[in-house]
Design a protein around this motif. Sequence first.
Motif, PDB file in Angstrom:
ATOM      1  N   UNK A 103       5.846  18.934  16.972  1.00  0.00           N
ATOM      2  CA  UNK A 103       4.289  18.678  16.294  1.00  0.00           C
ATOM      3  C   UNK A 103       4.063  18.214  14.934  1.00  0.00           C
ATOM      4  N   UNK A 104       4.848  18.771  14.169  1.00  0.00           N
ATOM      5  CA  UNK A 104       4.885  18.400  12.999  1.00  0.00           C
ATOM      6  C   UNK A 104       5.488  16.941  12.622  1.00  0.00           C
ATOM      7  N   UNK A 105       6.595  16.618  13.122  1.00  0.00           N
ATOM      8  CA  UNK A 105       7.060  15.252  13.261  1.00  0.00           C
ATOM      9  C   UNK A 105       6.343  14.170  13.690  1.00  0.00           C
ATOM     10  N   UNK A 106       5.594  14.496  14.754  1.00  0.00           N
ATOM     11  CA  UNK A 106       4.795  13.455  15.601  1.00  0.00           C
ATOM     12  C   UNK A 106       3.542  13.188  14.301  1.00  0.00           C
ATOM     13  N   UNK A 107       2.869  14.376  13.692  1.00  0.00           N
ATOM     14  CA  UNK A 107       1.960  14.363  12.870  1.00  0.00           C
ATOM     15  C   UNK A 107       2.443  13.382  11.487  1.00  0.00           C
ATOM     16  N   UNK A 108       3.601  13.811  11.179  1.00  0.00           N
ATOM     17  CA  UNK A 108       4.061  12.831  10.038  1.00  0.00           C
ATOM     18  C   UNK A 108       4.027  11.389  10.104  1.00  0.00           C
ATOM     19  N   UNK A 109       4.652  11.129  11.440  1.00  0.00           N
ATOM     20  CA  UNK A 109       4.802   9.691  11.879  1.00  0.00           C
ATOM     21  C   UNK A 109       3.295   8.983  12.054  1.00  0.00           C
ATOM     22  N   UNK A 110       2.462   9.535  12.627  1.00  0.00           N
ATOM     23  CA  UNK A 110       0.975   9.044  12.793  1.00  0.00           C
ATOM     24  C   UNK A 110       0.408   8.751  11.530  1.00  0.00           C
ATOM     25  N   UNK A 111       0.401   9.731  10.715  1.00  0.00           N
ATOM     26  CA  UNK A 111      -0.122   9.515   9.238  1.00  0.00           C
ATOM     27  C   UNK A 111       0.492   8.648   8.304  1.00  0.00           C
ATOM     28  N   UNK A 112       1.586   8.293   8.659  1.00  0.00           N
ATOM     29  CA  UNK A 112       2.494   7.566   7.757  1.00  0.00           C
ATOM     30  C   UNK A 112       2.532   6.102   8.164  1.00  0.00           C
ATOM     31  N   UNK A 113       1.558   5.850   9.245  1.00  0.00           N
ATOM     32  CA  UNK A 113       1.541   4.578   9.629  1.00  0.00           C
ATOM     33  C   UNK A 113       0.258   3.912   9.842  1.00  0.00           C
ATOM     34  N   UNK A 114      -0.682   4.598   9.154  1.00  0.00           N
ATOM     35  CA  UNK A 114      -2.195   4.249   9.334  1.00  0.00           C
ATOM     36  C   UNK A 114      -2.939   4.413   7.822  1.00  0.00           C
ATOM     37  N   UNK A 115      -3.724   3.301   7.740  1.00  0.00           N
ATOM     38  CA  UNK A 115      -4.540   3.443   6.303  1.00  0.00           C
ATOM     39  C   UNK A 115      -5.836   3.180   6.643  1.00  0.00           C
ATOM     40  N   UNK A 116      -6.802   3.293   5.796  1.00  0.00           N
ATOM     41  CA  UNK A 116      -8.100   2.896   5.807  1.00  0.00           C
ATOM     42  C   UNK A 116      -8.240   1.595   5.283  1.00  0.00           C
ATOM     43  N   UNK A 117      -9.406   0.838   5.860  1.00  0.00           N
ATOM     44  CA  UNK A 117      -9.869  -0.487   5.543  1.00  0.00           C
ATOM     45  C   UNK A 117      -8.787  -1.426   6.008  1.00  0.00           C
ATOM     46  N   UNK A 118      -9.272  -2.685   5.792  1.00  0.00           N
ATOM     47  CA  UNK A 118      -8.214  -3.709   6.542  1.00  0.00           C
ATOM     48  C   UNK A 118      -7.462  -4.288   5.378  1.00  0.00           C
ATOM     49  N   UNK A 119      -6.208  -4.153   5.953  1.00  0.00           N
ATOM     50  CA  UNK A 119      -5.038  -4.473   4.903  1.00  0.00           C
ATOM     51  C   UNK A 119      -4.124  -5.751   5.592  1.00  0.00           C
ATOM     52  N   UNK A 120      -4.609  -7.115   5.422  1.00  0.00           N
ATOM     53  CA  UNK A 120      -3.810  -7.934   5.981  1.00  0.00           C
ATOM     54  C   UNK A 120      -2.600  -8.235   5.353  1.00  0.00           C
ATOM     55  N   UNK A 121      -1.397  -8.989   5.584  1.00  0.00           N
ATOM     56  CA  UNK A 121      -0.376  -9.160   5.156  1.00  0.00           C
ATOM     57  C   UNK A 121      -0.241  -9.869   3.650  1.00  0.00           C
ATOM     58  N   UNK A 122      -1.192 -10.539   3.430  1.00  0.00           N
ATOM     59  CA  UNK A 122      -1.768 -11.054   2.214  1.00  0.00           C
ATOM     60  C   UNK A 122      -2.128  -9.820   1.065  1.00  0.00           C
ATOM     61  N   UNK A 123      -2.368  -8.708   1.433  1.00  0.00           N
ATOM     62  CA  UNK A 123      -2.814  -7.686   0.644  1.00  0.00           C
ATOM     63  C   UNK A 123      -1.692  -7.532  -0.479  1.00  0.00           C
ATOM     64  N   UNK A 133       0.146   8.826   0.841  1.00  0.00           N
ATOM     65  CA  UNK A 133       1.336   8.167   0.494  1.00  0.00           C
ATOM     66  C   UNK A 133       0.947   6.711   0.075  1.00  0.00           C
ATOM     67  N   UNK A 134       1.533   6.099  -0.975  1.00  0.00           N
ATOM     68  CA  UNK A 134       1.425   4.740  -1.254  1.00  0.00           C
ATOM     69  C   UNK A 134       2.427   3.720  -0.910  1.00  0.00           C
ATOM     70  N   UNK A 135       1.997   2.712  -0.131  1.00  0.00           N
ATOM     71  CA  UNK A 135       3.239   1.794   0.207  1.00  0.00           C
ATOM     72  C   UNK A 135       2.631   0.151   0.003  1.00  0.00           C
ATOM     73  N   UNK A 136       3.584  -0.693   0.471  1.00  0.00           N
ATOM     74  CA  UNK A 136       2.899  -2.102  -0.026  1.00  0.00           C
ATOM     75  C   UNK A 136       3.958  -2.911   1.024  1.00  0.00           C
ATOM     76  N   UNK A 137       3.312  -4.213   1.159  1.00  0.00           N
ATOM     77  CA  UNK A 137       3.854  -5.406   1.604  1.00  0.00           C
ATOM     78  C   UNK A 137       5.163  -5.649   0.832  1.00  0.00           C
ATOM     79  N   UNK A 138       6.232  -5.946   1.243  1.00  0.00           N
ATOM     80  CA  UNK A 138       7.355  -6.719   0.561  1.00  0.00           C
ATOM     81  C   UNK A 138       7.272  -8.053   0.390  1.00  0.00           C
TER      82      UNK A 138
END
Length: 531
Positions: A103-123, A133-138
């Motif tokens: 369960x912990x692994x599933x939760x980590x994966x889900x929370x690691x792949x969703x962000x609030x607001x609209x973030x297109x590739x131009x962000x 956690x903070x991430x960005x488009x390369x």
Amino acid sequence: MKITSNIRRVLYLPHFKGALGWVFVCGAFCLSSCQNEWDEHYGRTGGLGDKHLMALISSDGRLSKFTKALRQTGVDALLTNDQTYTVWAPTDEALADLDFNDTASVQRIVSNHIARFSNPTSTEGLIKMLNGKRMQFSDLSTFNGAPIANADITARNGLLHILTSQIPYKYSIRELLDADKRFADVATFVSQFDQKIYDERRSTSYDSVFIDYNPLLEDGRYGIGDIADEDSLFTMILPSDDVWAAEMERVAPAFTAYAAAPFEADSIQHVQTGLAILGGLTFRGIVDETADSLVTVTGKVIKPVKAFLAGYERIEGSNGIIYVAPTHLNANDTCIWNHKLMVEAEDMDSRVALSGTNCYVRNTDVESLVQGVSDDSYLEVSSGNVDGGVTFYIADALATKYDVYVDFVNPMVDGFNLTGEKTKVVFQMMYRGSNGRSTAKNMSTPVEISGLTSDGEVLSEIISVKAFEGVEFPVSDYHDGMWHLQPGNASLDVTPTTTLQVRTRVTAADARNGYIRKFRVDCVRFVPVVE
């Protein structure tokens, strides 16, 4: 400020089912300019996809595993409401090794792949995910190291990007501590202070809100640093369980406690030993062996740095650096927990005058004839026809060995004509014995305090007298930070059981030979004996 930090953790840590109500409540108040611009451009319904994100994801045959993970964690409800989110969904191939029983692994994966607001590739810039956690488009085809198969797929309530691999997961320091079995004993020690605190301000008659709080980590005065906070940077040394056990055994004797019930004494000793070790393991920001010195979160200064970090494995976390101590922990006891104990004589709360004694606080400045007085102030002690003196209270003495010093201020501080002023003093120390009773140690041979050497030369510096040498205390007289934070203890006036008395010993014959009942004390020092 503390409550804000804890609320942030409730929102972003991957315990979605318990925190879901707060996600909905706070979403209405957390719309950023990024979302406003998106809504103004497309409108809330016009120009967007017809489906909500959850429907869009579940209808894509490539995303069946991620769909199952969303439903298992309860996050599917988030993605069907009208709040705006961006989802980076890994394909089934990318999640081929996912164990849904973990369960912990599933939760980590889900929370690691969703962000609030609209973030297109131009962000541009960093994007905060649900786990904080903070991430960005390369670039337009890669997000935080994960290739994008399909980008900027619009939904009624946000955007979907489909990935051909998982976004690499970086543990925060607290997450690594809890997840890595090498540190199980350290994690157990830290987690014993985890609490759920009722938040009266944010609770309503319909919903009670509780926030996560750990005083060992988060208290501003006694805490070692909120190593779960994704918005802060820390460096922490994590000892393996074998190393932790060895250090606990080595340090524990110094925290030998007295209590009427042996199990209570053992419990106090265990907690205080662990707190002492952890107090030297966390630092703010990113530190390495090139630094001139290290300052722990609790304010301990450590030198030399290179030797202190030698032999450790370095791991990069999402909120800092972890140094793993797999075989040993580089000790620096006198910097971290086995401190010099110092009492300023002028501190009213740390002393009491004997009967018939007058005490006056005096100050020095750059023009004073005697320099080097700590805090530029000292205590002048005098009595009439009987010997007088002062008893000093020594807080936080450990069950270890100390050399005891009393620093006197040269009589010349009041003028050159007083260089010949002299007195005689004796010392008595009281401390708790192993049976809990008060034990006395006396230095009954009078010590002369004078502004002149035995050869008649004028002294201009502090007169330091070793009152006792190598005194070993059988039990500690120490109250740790977590004790002070317990309800009812914060306002409790704790009187140390360890004291040092300084008093004159001037006989009638001494008085006829020019000795007076007066001395000036700068400070009292208990210096640990390092063997």
